[in-house]
Enzyme design. Sequence first.
Site, PDB file in Angstrom:
ATOM      1  CG  ASP A 232      -1.785   1.362   1.374  1.00 11.48           C
ATOM      2  OD1 ASP A 232      -2.380   1.717   0.296  1.00 11.48           O
ATOM      3  OD2 ASP A 232      -1.714   1.625   2.555  1.00 11.48           O
TER       4      ASP A 232
ATOM      5  CG  ASP B  51      -1.714   7.786   0.879  1.00 11.92           C
ATOM      6  OD1 ASP B  51      -0.684   8.038   0.445  1.00 11.92           O
ATOM      7  OD2 ASP B  51      -2.990   8.048   0.398  1.00 11.92           O
TER       8      ASP B  51
END
Length: 213
Positions: free
Chosen positions: A7, A9
């Site tokens: 991922d 963020d």
Amino acid sequence: MKAVIFDMDGVIVDNSEYHRKAWHLYIEKKGLKVNQEKLDKMYGLRNIEFVRILFGQDLSDQEVAVIGREKEQLYREIYLEDIKPPEGLIEYLDYIKEKGLKIAIASSACIENVDFTIDNLHIRKYFDVILSEQDVTKGKPAPDVYLKAAGKLGVPPEKCVVIEDAVAGVEAGKRAGMYVVAITTSCARGELNKADVIVDSFYDEEVRRAIER
């Protein structure tokens, strides 16, 4: 394992504080009031879902897109001078490459933010596949973005490690049939308990053990 899917963020950048600042500035600019607890639970969703929950389900697609673009531009402006990789990330990326594994980003963020992040951190060279919110119709916690990343990498889902920071992302990784490592940059350990392993940083030995399974 044959691949690691990140991922973005809260994982490749510890930026949740800056997204919160950007949302608060944007909301204040619009003269609205939002419940902070409700806001915190929404991180990890795509903007198209986030904006409608925050501002109303009756917004048109065009209105949602405008709000999303304005907020993300504000985020990039306030984060530019401070952006940096979390401790241990570069060493971990080097370690993965040394082991011969493939690497992908599967983010719920817009492509502008993905490009902003990887180019300002100078890490584009590490990634074999880069996916953003525009690459799937169903965002996390649906597993679509992780399954698409695995497909593009040419690696079976069960041979992929997912690294996530958000509850929705952990659920997406598990639903994709992948081994999920959760990092505690954005959520408390108790909120991430569906992950296979929970770590506090990329220096944790469990992060390296995950790819050696």
